[in-house]
Design a protein around this motif. Sequence first.
Motif, PDB file in Angstrom:
ATOM      1  N   LEU A  21       0.828  -1.123  -0.123  1.00 28.69           N
ATOM      2  CA  LEU A  21       0.002   0.007  -0.094  1.00 28.69           C
ATOM      3  C   LEU A  21       0.848   1.360   0.136  1.00 28.69           C
ATOM      4  O   LEU A  21       0.772   2.248  -0.618  1.00 28.69           O
ATOM      5  CB  LEU A  21      -1.109   0.056   1.028  1.00 28.69           C
ATOM      6  CG  LEU A  21      -2.020  -1.011   1.003  1.00 28.69           C
ATOM      7  CD1 LEU A  21      -2.551  -1.092   2.678  1.00 28.69           C
ATOM      8  CD2 LEU A  21      -3.034  -0.725   0.334  1.00 28.69           C
ATOM      9  N   ARG A  23       3.746   1.573  -1.296  1.00 29.87           N
ATOM     10  CA  ARG A  23       4.716   1.578  -2.638  1.00 29.87           C
ATOM     11  C   ARG A  23       3.355   2.228  -3.426  1.00 29.87           C
ATOM     12  O   ARG A  23       3.742   3.139  -4.474  1.00 29.87           O
ATOM     13  CB  ARG A  23       4.655   0.009  -3.078  1.00 29.87           C
ATOM     14  CG  ARG A  23       5.437   0.257  -4.383  1.00 29.87           C
ATOM     15  CD  ARG A  23       5.650  -1.132  -4.823  1.00 29.87           C
ATOM     16  NE  ARG A  23       6.462  -1.380  -6.112  1.00 29.87           N
ATOM     17  CZ  ARG A  23       5.897  -1.135  -7.175  1.00 29.87           C
ATOM     18  NH1 ARG A  23       4.506  -0.992  -7.427  1.00 29.87           N
ATOM     19  NH2 ARG A  23       6.437  -1.156  -8.312  1.00 29.87           N
ATOM     20  N   GLN A  24       1.947   1.876  -3.437  1.00 32.60           N
ATOM     21  CA  GLN A  24       1.160   2.678  -4.219  1.00 32.60           C
ATOM     22  C   GLN A  24       1.026   4.009  -3.978  1.00 32.60           C
ATOM     23  O   GLN A  24       0.875   4.908  -4.710  1.00 32.60           O
ATOM     24  CB  GLN A  24      -0.246   1.844  -4.050  1.00 32.60           C
ATOM     25  CG  GLN A  24      -1.447   2.438  -4.650  1.00 32.60           C
ATOM     26  CD  GLN A  24      -1.271   2.246  -6.247  1.00 32.60           C
ATOM     27  OE1 GLN A  24      -0.454   1.245  -6.691  1.00 32.60           O
ATOM     28  NE2 GLN A  24      -1.837   2.980  -7.205  1.00 32.60           N
ATOM     29  N   THR A  28       2.256   7.110  -6.809  1.00 30.91           N
ATOM     30  CA  THR A  28       1.303   7.649  -7.357  1.00 30.91           C
ATOM     31  C   THR A  28       1.019   9.294  -6.733  1.00 30.91           C
ATOM     32  O   THR A  28       0.934  10.151  -7.730  1.00 30.91           O
ATOM     33  CB  THR A  28      -0.216   6.908  -6.947  1.00 30.91           C
ATOM     34  OG1 THR A  28      -0.083   6.900  -5.566  1.00 30.91           O
ATOM     35  CG2 THR A  28      -0.267   5.663  -7.828  1.00 30.91           C
ATOM     36  N   SER A 226      -5.804  11.433   0.507  1.00 31.94           N
ATOM     37  CA  SER A 226      -5.607   9.917  -0.044  1.00 31.94           C
ATOM     38  C   SER A 226      -6.315   8.792   1.155  1.00 31.94           C
ATOM     39  O   SER A 226      -5.691   7.680   0.890  1.00 31.94           O
ATOM     40  CB  SER A 226      -4.331   9.586  -0.343  1.00 31.94           C
ATOM     41  OG  SER A 226      -3.556   9.630   0.515  1.00 31.94           O
ATOM     42  N   ILE A 229      -6.472   4.782   0.721  1.00 25.72           N
ATOM     43  CA  ILE A 229      -5.462   3.993   0.688  1.00 25.72           C
ATOM     44  C   ILE A 229      -4.750   4.088   1.952  1.00 25.72           C
ATOM     45  O   ILE A 229      -4.179   3.284   2.477  1.00 25.72           O
ATOM     46  CB  ILE A 229      -4.310   4.192  -0.568  1.00 25.72           C
ATOM     47  CG1 ILE A 229      -5.144   3.599  -1.816  1.00 25.72           C
ATOM     48  CG2 ILE A 229      -3.245   3.281  -0.368  1.00 25.72           C
ATOM     49  CD1 ILE A 229      -4.385   3.969  -3.162  1.00 25.72           C
ATOM     50  N   THR A 233      -3.500   1.607   4.921  1.00 22.93           N
ATOM     51  CA  THR A 233      -1.957   1.646   5.419  1.00 22.93           C
ATOM     52  C   THR A 233      -2.026   1.544   6.744  1.00 22.93           C
ATOM     53  O   THR A 233      -1.277   0.730   7.579  1.00 22.93           O
ATOM     54  CB  THR A 233      -1.456   2.594   4.762  1.00 22.93           C
ATOM     55  OG1 THR A 233      -1.421   2.643   3.379  1.00 22.93           O
ATOM     56  CG2 THR A 233       0.088   2.487   4.969  1.00 22.93           C
ATOM     57  N   LEU A 275       2.196  -7.670  -9.255  1.00 25.13           N
ATOM     58  CA  LEU A 275       2.795  -6.726 -10.014  1.00 25.13           C
ATOM     59  C   LEU A 275       3.402  -7.281 -11.194  1.00 25.13           C
ATOM     60  O   LEU A 275       3.988  -6.389 -12.170  1.00 25.13           O
ATOM     61  CB  LEU A 275       3.862  -6.288  -9.196  1.00 25.13           C
ATOM     62  CG  LEU A 275       3.398  -5.353  -7.672  1.00 25.13           C
ATOM     63  CD1 LEU A 275       4.531  -4.774  -7.222  1.00 25.13           C
ATOM     64  CD2 LEU A 275       2.491  -4.331  -8.100  1.00 25.13           C
TER      65      LEU A 275
END
Length: 304
Positions: A21, A23-24, A28, A226, A229, A233, A275
Motif C-alpha cells: 500500500l 508503494r502505491q 502515485t 488519499s 489507501i 495503510t 505486480l
Amino acid sequence: MPLWIAATIFAAFMQNMRFALQRQLKVTTLSTGGATWARFAFSVPLVGLALLGYLAMSGQDMPRIGTGYWPYVIIGGISQMTATACVVALFARRNFYVGITLKKSEVLLTALIGLLVLGEAVSGPVLIAIGVGFAGVLVLSDPPKEIGLPWTARVFNAASGYGLASGLLFGVSAVFYRGAILSLEGGDAPLRAALALLTATFIQTALLGLWLAIREPGQITAVIASWRISSLTGLTSMLGSMGWFIAFALQTAAYVKALGQIELLFTFAFSAFWLREKTSRNEVIGIALIIASLALILWAGLRN
C-alpha cells in the motif's frame, strides 16, 4: 504453536500488505515523507482503541512504566520511522521484491544489536549466517551492468544504501522496542505490547507531522485526501506492528526477525502474481543466500 510464532507470521503477512500500500502511495500521489506519515497517522487512533478495548475485556490495570522505558521507546520509534522512509524511497529504485529483500539485512543486524544493547547473545551458527547474508546483500545490490560504469558504482549505489540503512534502523528499532516492553511492569504480553506501540506511534506521528508541516507543505493535506489507501495503510500497520510487539514481548528480537523472513514468500507471491515483476539471476542468487542465512538463524534459535 507458541504465541510468538503465530504473532510473527501474522505480523510478516500484514507488513507485506502495508508495504504494498505504501508503494502505491509513493508511486502515485505522495512524497517519501507523506507515504511514511500515512502509516503512523492513521494507525494511532486504531492502536488507542485496541488498547482501551483490551483493557476493558481483560480487566487488567495499565502497566507501570519502569526505568529506561522512554529512551528505549523514543530511540526505537525514531529508528523505525527513518527506516520506513528508507524503504519507501527504495521502491522508486528497484523492483518491489528486491527492495523488500534488501531491507531484510535487518535480521542479520538485529542479532548483533541485541547482543550489544540487551546482552542477548547469538551462537556460532548465527555468526556464520551473518556472513552468508552479507554476501547475499552484496549480490542483490549489484544492478544490471551499464557500459562504462565501474563495479564499485554498481555495488555501492543509492538502492544498496537505502536497503542497508533501513535494515540497520529496523534492527535498532526491534531491539529497543523489546527493551521498552521488558521495562514495563505488570500486564500480560499483549497489553504491554499495545502500550509500547501506542507510545511509539504517537511520537512518530507528532515528529514526522511537524517535519512535513515545515519542510513539505501540502503533504499532510495530500495524505488526508488519499484516505482510502492511507487508512488501509494505517490498519495494516497497526495489525502488523501489534504482532511484532507481542512477539518481541515473548522472544528475543533476533529470532523474531528470523522467523519474519516468511514475509519474503508473501512478497514474492505479490511481486510475481500481482505486480508481474521479473527477477534477474543475480537477484535470485542474492535472495537464496539471504534466505539460507536466515534459515540458519531460525534453526539456531529454535534449538535454544
